[in-house]
Design a protein around this motif. Sequence first.
Motif, mmCIF file in Angstrom:
data_model
loop_
_atom_site.group_PDB
_atom_site.id
_atom_site.type_symbol
_atom_site.label_atom_id
_atom_site.label_comp_id
_atom_site.label_asym_id
_atom_site.label_seq_id
_atom_site.Cartn_x
_atom_site.Cartn_y
_atom_site.Cartn_z
ATOM 1 N N LYS A 157 -51.524 -25.606 99.001
ATOM 2 C CA LYS A 157 -49.931 -25.949 99.512
ATOM 3 C C LYS A 157 -48.991 -25.235 98.891
ATOM 4 O O LYS A 157 -49.045 -25.588 97.513
ATOM 5 N N VAL B 144 -46.235 -26.023 102.890
ATOM 6 C CA VAL B 144 -47.098 -25.244 103.857
ATOM 7 C C VAL B 144 -48.723 -25.267 103.389
ATOM 8 O O VAL B 144 -48.844 -24.854 102.246
ATOM 9 N N ASP C 181 -49.944 -22.855 108.146
ATOM 10 C CA ASP C 181 -49.493 -23.477 109.104
ATOM 11 C C ASP C 181 -48.084 -23.698 109.566
ATOM 12 O O ASP C 181 -48.046 -24.557 110.543
ATOM 13 N N LYS C 182 -47.191 -23.154 108.821
ATOM 14 C CA LYS C 182 -45.646 -23.297 109.299
ATOM 15 C C LYS C 182 -45.150 -21.653 108.811
ATOM 16 O O LYS C 182 -45.672 -21.027 108.133
ATOM 17 N N ASP C 183 -44.129 -21.508 109.471
ATOM 18 C CA ASP C 183 -43.231 -20.317 109.315
ATOM 19 C C ASP C 183 -43.030 -20.184 107.675
ATOM 20 O O ASP C 183 -42.710 -21.198 107.116
ATOM 21 N N ALA D 32 -45.839 -18.550 111.205
ATOM 22 C CA ALA D 32 -47.069 -19.157 110.992
ATOM 23 C C ALA D 32 -48.391 -18.624 111.771
ATOM 24 O O ALA D 32 -47.992 -17.967 113.049
ATOM 25 N N ILE E 84 -40.869 -21.387 101.902
ATOM 26 C CA ILE E 84 -40.676 -22.194 103.205
ATOM 27 C C ILE E 84 -39.647 -21.254 104.082
ATOM 28 O O ILE E 84 -38.567 -20.930 103.113
#
Length: 165
Positions: free
Chosen positions: A30, A34, A74-76, A86, A164
Amino acid sequence: MKNLKLLLVFTLITTLSCAQKSPRQQADGKIDGVSVAVDYGAPSVKERTIWGGLEKYGKVWRAGANENTTVSFDKDVTIGGEELAAGKYGFFIIPNKSGNWTVIFNTVNDSWGSSKYDESKDALRIDITPEFGDENQEQLFFGVMDDSILFAWEKVKLTIPVTIK
């Protein structure tokens, strides 16, 4: 029971004889909440000249062996100051004899190698300054660090900054 033993022995022999020389590896972690996953074939140096030899300068390389290397978010995210949505991407590198190297996140993530690489499908390209060291990283390595993805093979490291969005 005898048939089961024969089947197990046959399976073991087949597995050992067909084992990939560049085994699939997965780096997970992570970065700022993310989830990041890197899936890659991990070749070894084996006393070969890697940069400028096995992997040609100025040519797109799949950044691993066998099936494409993929990177999933899993996220932008923002990579090197550029936004990336993502998703799961094919990951490529263009090594250069001097100067920066180019890392590529391509929307096609299910190819074999880079022979069908299509630049028009790139989601993101950024230049990264390679770090050259004295220690040899025998087997190709990817790691998900606190704020980056680390690539290391032979005497080269690339630190790909991820934040992020």
